[in-house]
Design a protein around this motif. Structure first.
Motif, PDB file in Angstrom:
ATOM      1  N   GLN A  32      21.035 -16.745  39.362  1.00  0.00           N
ATOM      2  CA  GLN A  32      22.303 -17.443  39.598  1.00  0.00           C
ATOM      3  C   GLN A  32      22.200 -18.368  40.803  1.00  0.00           C
ATOM      4  OE1 GLN A  32      24.674 -13.911  39.933  1.00  0.00           O
ATOM      5  NE2 GLN A  32      25.313 -13.937  37.770  1.00  0.00           N
ATOM      6  N   ALA A  33      21.511 -17.904  41.843  1.00  0.00           N
ATOM      7  CA  ALA A  33      21.366 -18.719  43.047  1.00  0.00           C
ATOM      8  C   ALA A  33      20.519 -19.963  42.776  1.00  0.00           C
ATOM      9  CB  ALA A  33      20.757 -17.886  44.167  1.00  0.00           C
ATOM     10  N   ARG A  34      19.386 -19.794  42.062  1.00  0.00           N
ATOM     11  CA  ARG A  34      18.535 -20.956  41.793  1.00  0.00           C
ATOM     12  C   ARG A  34      19.194 -21.937  40.829  1.00  0.00           C
ATOM     13  NH1 ARG A  34      15.455 -21.169  37.215  1.00  0.00           N
ATOM     14  NH2 ARG A  34      13.825 -22.380  38.275  1.00  0.00           N
ATOM     15  N   ALA A  35      20.165 -21.458  40.023  1.00  0.00           N
ATOM     16  CA  ALA A  35      20.885 -22.323  39.093  1.00  0.00           C
ATOM     17  C   ALA A  35      22.083 -22.998  39.751  1.00  0.00           C
ATOM     18  CB  ALA A  35      21.322 -21.524  37.878  1.00  0.00           C
ATOM     19  N   GLY A  36      22.333 -22.670  41.014  1.00  0.00           N
ATOM     20  CA  GLY A  36      23.445 -23.292  41.724  1.00  0.00           C
ATOM     21  C   GLY A  36      24.776 -22.616  41.524  1.00  0.00           C
ATOM     22  N   ASP A  37      24.802 -21.445  40.911  1.00  0.00           N
ATOM     23  CA  ASP A  37      26.058 -20.704  40.717  1.00  0.00           C
ATOM     24  C   ASP A  37      26.282 -19.801  41.921  1.00  0.00           C
ATOM     25  OD1 ASP A  37      28.278 -19.397  39.800  1.00  0.00           O
ATOM     26  OD2 ASP A  37      27.389 -18.717  37.904  1.00  0.00           O
ATOM     27  N   GLY A  38      26.658 -20.411  43.047  1.00  0.00           N
ATOM     28  CA  GLY A  38      26.794 -19.673  44.291  1.00  0.00           C
ATOM     29  C   GLY A  38      27.827 -18.581  44.243  1.00  0.00           C
ATOM     30  N   ALA A  39      28.951 -18.822  43.546  1.00  0.00           N
ATOM     31  CA  ALA A  39      30.019 -17.832  43.501  1.00  0.00           C
ATOM     32  C   ALA A  39      29.550 -16.540  42.841  1.00  0.00           C
ATOM     33  CB  ALA A  39      31.228 -18.409  42.761  1.00  0.00           C
ATOM     34  N   ALA A  40      28.917 -16.687  41.681  1.00  0.00           N
ATOM     35  CA  ALA A  40      28.445 -15.496  40.973  1.00  0.00           C
ATOM     36  C   ALA A  40      27.342 -14.792  41.759  1.00  0.00           C
ATOM     37  CB  ALA A  40      27.941 -15.884  39.589  1.00  0.00           C
ATOM     38  N   ALA A  41      26.441 -15.576  42.366  1.00  0.00           N
ATOM     39  CA  ALA A  41      25.344 -14.975  43.122  1.00  0.00           C
ATOM     40  C   ALA A  41      25.867 -14.240  44.348  1.00  0.00           C
ATOM     41  CB  ALA A  41      24.353 -16.053  43.541  1.00  0.00           C
ATOM     42  N   ASN A  42      26.809 -14.847  45.057  1.00  0.00           N
ATOM     43  CA  ASN A  42      27.391 -14.175  46.228  1.00  0.00           C
ATOM     44  C   ASN A  42      28.109 -12.898  45.835  1.00  0.00           C
ATOM     45  OD1 ASN A  42      26.971 -15.432  48.857  1.00  0.00           O
ATOM     46  ND2 ASN A  42      27.854 -17.276  47.935  1.00  0.00           N
ATOM     47  N   PHE A  43      28.802 -12.943  44.700  1.00  0.00           N
ATOM     48  CA  PHE A  43      29.504 -11.747  44.232  1.00  0.00           C
ATOM     49  C   PHE A  43      28.508 -10.624  43.960  1.00  0.00           C
ATOM     50  CE2 PHE A  43      31.274  -9.157  40.739  1.00  0.00           C
ATOM     51  CZ  PHE A  43      32.428  -8.690  41.358  1.00  0.00           C
ATOM     52  N   GLY A  44      27.447 -10.948  43.253  1.00  0.00           N
ATOM     53  CA  GLY A  44      26.436  -9.931  42.956  1.00  0.00           C
ATOM     54  C   GLY A  44      25.729  -9.438  44.202  1.00  0.00           C
ATOM     55  N   LEU A  45      25.456 -10.344  45.127  1.00  0.00           N
ATOM     56  CA  LEU A  45      24.787  -9.958  46.374  1.00  0.00           C
ATOM     57  C   LEU A  45      25.654  -9.017  47.184  1.00  0.00           C
ATOM     58  CD1 LEU A  45      22.104 -10.612  47.838  1.00  0.00           C
ATOM     59  CD2 LEU A  45      23.340 -12.347  49.132  1.00  0.00           C
ATOM     60  N   LEU A  81      20.957 -19.339  49.092  1.00  0.00           N
ATOM     61  CA  LEU A  81      22.347 -19.719  48.836  1.00  0.00           C
ATOM     62  C   LEU A  81      22.876 -20.717  49.858  1.00  0.00           C
ATOM     63  CD1 LEU A  81      23.750 -16.210  47.834  1.00  0.00           C
ATOM     64  CD2 LEU A  81      23.696 -18.237  46.371  1.00  0.00           C
ATOM     65  N   THR A  82      22.448 -20.590  51.091  1.00  0.00           N
ATOM     66  CA  THR A  82      22.998 -21.437  52.169  1.00  0.00           C
ATOM     67  C   THR A  82      22.129 -22.623  52.506  1.00  0.00           C
ATOM     68  OG1 THR A  82      21.917 -20.126  53.905  1.00  0.00           O
ATOM     69  CG2 THR A  82      24.107 -19.395  53.156  1.00  0.00           C
ATOM     70  N   GLY A  83      20.880 -22.606  52.056  1.00  0.00           N
ATOM     71  CA  GLY A  83      19.959 -23.661  52.435  1.00  0.00           C
ATOM     72  C   GLY A  83      19.374 -23.464  53.813  1.00  0.00           C
ATOM     73  N   GLY A  84      19.578 -22.284  54.379  1.00  0.00           N
ATOM     74  CA  GLY A  84      19.057 -22.000  55.710  1.00  0.00           C
ATOM     75  C   GLY A  84      17.647 -21.435  55.650  1.00  0.00           C
ATOM     76  N   GLU A  85      17.236 -20.785  56.743  1.00  0.00           N
ATOM     77  CA  GLU A  85      15.903 -20.210  56.835  1.00  0.00           C
ATOM     78  C   GLU A  85      15.989 -18.693  56.866  1.00  0.00           C
ATOM     79  OE1 GLU A  85      13.847 -21.743  60.171  1.00  0.00           O
ATOM     80  OE2 GLU A  85      13.767 -23.799  59.415  1.00  0.00           O
ATOM     81  N   ALA A  86      15.012 -18.075  56.242  1.00  0.00           N
ATOM     82  CA  ALA A  86      14.918 -16.609  56.257  1.00  0.00           C
ATOM     83  C   ALA A  86      13.816 -16.193  57.208  1.00  0.00           C
ATOM     84  CB  ALA A  86      14.634 -16.079  54.861  1.00  0.00           C
ATOM     85  N   SER A  87      13.954 -15.003  57.728  1.00  0.00           N
ATOM     86  CA  SER A  87      12.931 -14.454  58.622  1.00  0.00           C
ATOM     87  C   SER A  87      12.552 -13.066  58.139  1.00  0.00           C
ATOM     88  CB  SER A  87      13.473 -14.389  60.060  1.00  0.00           C
ATOM     89  OG  SER A  87      12.521 -13.792  60.913  1.00  0.00           O
ATOM     90  N   ILE A  88      11.256 -12.902  57.842  1.00  0.00           N
ATOM     91  CA  ILE A  88      10.766 -11.608  57.364  1.00  0.00           C
ATOM     92  C   ILE A  88       9.737 -11.094  58.353  1.00  0.00           C
ATOM     93  CG2 ILE A  88       9.706 -10.366  55.455  1.00  0.00           C
ATOM     94  CD1 ILE A  88      10.496 -12.605  53.621  1.00  0.00           C
ATOM     95  N   GLU A  89      10.036  -9.998  58.987  1.00  0.00           N
ATOM     96  CA  GLU A  89       9.100  -9.416  59.943  1.00  0.00           C
ATOM     97  C   GLU A  89       8.080  -8.518  59.266  1.00  0.00           C
ATOM     98  OE1 GLU A  89      11.278  -7.448  62.982  1.00  0.00           O
ATOM     99  OE2 GLU A  89      12.238  -9.277  63.744  1.00  0.00           O
ATOM    100  N   SER A  90       8.496  -7.878  58.176  1.00  0.00           N
ATOM    101  CA  SER A  90       7.606  -6.923  57.521  1.00  0.00           C
ATOM    102  C   SER A  90       7.916  -6.879  56.035  1.00  0.00           C
ATOM    103  CB  SER A  90       7.775  -5.525  58.134  1.00  0.00           C
ATOM    104  OG  SER A  90       6.955  -4.577  57.477  1.00  0.00           O
ATOM    105  N   LEU A  91       6.857  -6.805  55.213  1.00  0.00           N
ATOM    106  CA  LEU A  91       7.016  -6.695  53.764  1.00  0.00           C
ATOM    107  C   LEU A  91       5.785  -5.983  53.190  1.00  0.00           C
ATOM    108  CD1 LEU A  91       8.917  -7.495  51.430  1.00  0.00           C
ATOM    109  CD2 LEU A  91       7.604  -9.613  51.199  1.00  0.00           C
TER     110      LEU A  91
END
Length: 611
Positions: free
Chosen positions: A239-252, A274-284
């Motif tokens: 949903q997020a990659r398709a631009g359906d922010g409302a549905a993606a935010n609801f599911g998130l 969803l926001t176009g910002g940056e993510a930070s991952i310290e560990s995965l």
């Protein structure tokens, strides 16, 4: 062979045949026989040692068949990293869809009758137990071919749903990281035959191949995806990659509030998407295919600990993952080559793509000795390639193998250098001949080893090189199928000079392998090893699995014998298997017609065992 079995054998090859009074009934599979229980009242306790059990009480230790001819060269070489190469999907008609496969005998398949005599229940019990990783290339290749072979599957009961064996095969191929095989086998599943787990395999397979749209199509299947956190996460991503922010935010928000998902990396990267910002991952430490897709979509760098415990399909994808740093991709490539899911040529390409400073090539060997890192192994390869003279290339190659052996990367290093080795002139490098022979033998390139073997026989009168040449004798004997070739006494003397007290153990390993391949060893040679100086480690298989293996081999159940051999050896590795057990596995494989695989396993055991 029953008439019904013949009919189904022809059908599976796409041949229609009409036989009066016959029908395409699946092969009958009688269950395993065991002796009837004895009533307690019937027992008579003897005064002496009880008599031995009658022959029908269980399978006996196996006896080696007569010797076969010499090994043939392995055309695949060390770069056979695409299991789907040469695959032809065969048309199946009126047979169990579980019988489908990607390999017929001419392509490396084990044959359509390999499961004759094996019960479906036994197959479904053992298949999921197969190891995901193999230290042995021979065992890894056997497992791959066993899972991909087109073969008639034992009949199922009317109450049992179809697809169980096919699902087990696909899941094991996925766990082994064989993405090409997974994709091909999924295409053979009939429409509507994907259960929830196979739908997950399909979606992950598409994510790993960078087909995000295809993965989202699986999530939006006509009947709706199965319930579960996995599908909820995938749906939010789609949903997020398709631009359906409302549905993606609801599911998130639902996932966050439910507290049933502990995945900070997913929440961070989905929020960034969803926001176009940056993510930070310290560990995965346990990355998933969805994590990689999110990292690509958001441009999020992956941390180094993605290599702590990645599933093999994810490990293979990390090699080409642009979101991963160069150091991570290099280490992932080395791990993937060792796991048998990446060709050495791809690793060599990554080594050669390393950017180096002007003085690093000249100091490559020194740097590699100080820091045994993937980057410095790549520098040594570049240094070896920079030499114009063959002697310089051979010296760099020999040093690279010495360093790699210290870290357990010897086979990987040999595979990387094999193309360079093929271009070296044996006649000018007799001091390097023994190393070259071992390298070519390790990858089944026996034709390439022949001129180097001849060069080893022309070594000048220098004790060190003469000893190294003499130590090749058991390897040559295994490849050529003759333990009576001249050189035994010189080999034994060189072995004692090199190994001291352990020489008897190594000689015993060689003799055991010879006899497993049907060769006779002189009685006096065996008796000479009874010196009491050292003893072989008491390694043994699980008695239940060994008993079943003996029964399957004796009865000629080819697929079951191979499957049990993989279960017995695959968990511990060839190097840790005692000579007695290894010999019995080799004999069993030969009894069901897997002669080439048996001899390659024997050669591998010799190389890994110090010969």
């Amino acid at each position: 062979m029953t008439r019904a079995f013949l009919v189904e054998s022809l059908l599976i090859c796409g041949i229609a045949l009409a036989i009066p009074g016959s029908s395409a009934v699946a092969l009958a599979s009688p269950g395993l026989r065991s002796p009837p229980p004895t009533e307690l009242a019937q027992l008579e306790w003897p005064d002496a040692v009880p008599p031995p059990l009658p022959p029908e009480a269980g399978p006996r230790p196996l006896e080696a068949p007569p010797p076969a001819g010499p090994l043939t060269p392995d055309a695949a070489g060390p770069d056979a990293d695409t299991p789907e190469t040469g695959i032809e999907i065969l048309e199946l008609r009126a047979v169990d869809p579980d019988s489908g496969g990607l390999l017929e005998p001419s392509m490396g398949g084990l044959g359509i009758n390999i499961w004759e005599g094996t019960s479906r229940a036994m197959l479904l019990r053992l298949l999921p137990q197969l190891p995901n990783r193999y230290d042995s290339p021979t065992l890894h290749d056997l497992a791959r071919r066993l899972l991909l072979s087109t073969a008639i599957i034992p009949p199922r009961s009317q109450a049992e749903p179809a697809g169980g064996v096919m699902a087990a095969r696909i899941k094991k191929l996925e766990a082994m990281g064989l993405s090409g095989g997974v994709a091909g086998m999924l295409d053979l599943v009939p429409e509507g035959g994907l259960d929830a787990e196979l739908m997950r395999v399909l979606a992950d397979s598409r994510l790993l191949s960078r087909d995000d749209e295809g993965a989202c199509a699986a999530a939006a299947a006509a009947d709706g995806p199965p319930a579960g956190t996995y599908w909820e996460q995938l749906l939010v991503f789609c949903q997020a990659r398709a631009g359906d922010g409302a549905a993606a935010n609801f599911g998130l928000n639902l996932l966050s509030e439910s507290e049933k998902l502990d995945d900070p990396a997913f929440f961070s990267m989905t929020g960034a998407l969803l926001t176009g910002g940056e993510a930070s991952i310290e560990s995965l430490p346990q990355p998933t295919p969805l994590h990689l897709a999110l990292a690509r979509a958001t441009g999020t760098p992956l941390p180094a600990d993605v290599l702590d415990d990645p599933p093999l399909p994810v490990l293979r994808a990390l090699v080409d993952e642009t979101a991963a740093p160069e150091a991570v991709r290099l280490e992932a490539a080395e791990m993937a080559v060792q796991a048998g899911i990446l060709g050495a040529a791809r690793l060599a390409d990554l080594y050669n793509a390393i950017e180096v400073a002007d003085d690093e090539i000249a100091r490559a060997l020194t740097l590699a000795e100080e820091d045994h890192s993937p980057r410095h192994r790549g520098l040594v390869l570049q240094a070896a390639m920079s030499h114009e003279l063959p002697v310089g290339k051979a010296a760099a190659m020999q040093k690279a193998w010495q360093l790699a052996a210290e870290d357990g990367f010897l086979r990987l290093s040999v595979a990387v250098y094999l193309p360079m080795l093929e271009d070296l002139p044996p006649g000018a490098l007799t001091w390097f001949a023994a190393d070259a022979v071992r390298a070519f033998y390790a990858f089944g390139r026996f034709d390439k080893a022949a001129p180097w073997l001849a060069a080893a026989g022309r070594i000048p009168d220098e004790p060190e090189y003469m000893e190294r040449a003499a130590l090749l004798w058991p390897l040559v004997a295994l490849v050529e199928g003759s333990a009576r070739a001249p050189g035994h006494d010189a080999w034994l003397a060189a072995l004692r000079a090199r190994d001291g007290a352990d020489a008897a153990l190594h000689a015993g390993l060689a003799y055991s392998l010879f006899e497993a391949m049907g060769e006779r060893v002189r009685e006096e040679d065996w008796l000479a090893l009874l010196d009491g100086v050292s003893r072989a480690p008491a390694l043994a298989a699980d008695p239940a699995y060994l008993r079943q293996f003996r029964g399957a081999a004796t009865a000629g159940r080819k697929g079951e014998t191979a499957l049990l051999a993989l279960l017995i050896l695959g968990r511990g590795g060839v190097a840790d298997t005692g000579p007695g057990l290894m010999s019995e596995i080799i004999i069993g494989l030969r009894m069901v017609g897997l002669e080439e695989e048996a001899r390659r396993l024997a050669l591998e055991a010799a190389l890994e065992g110090g010969l």
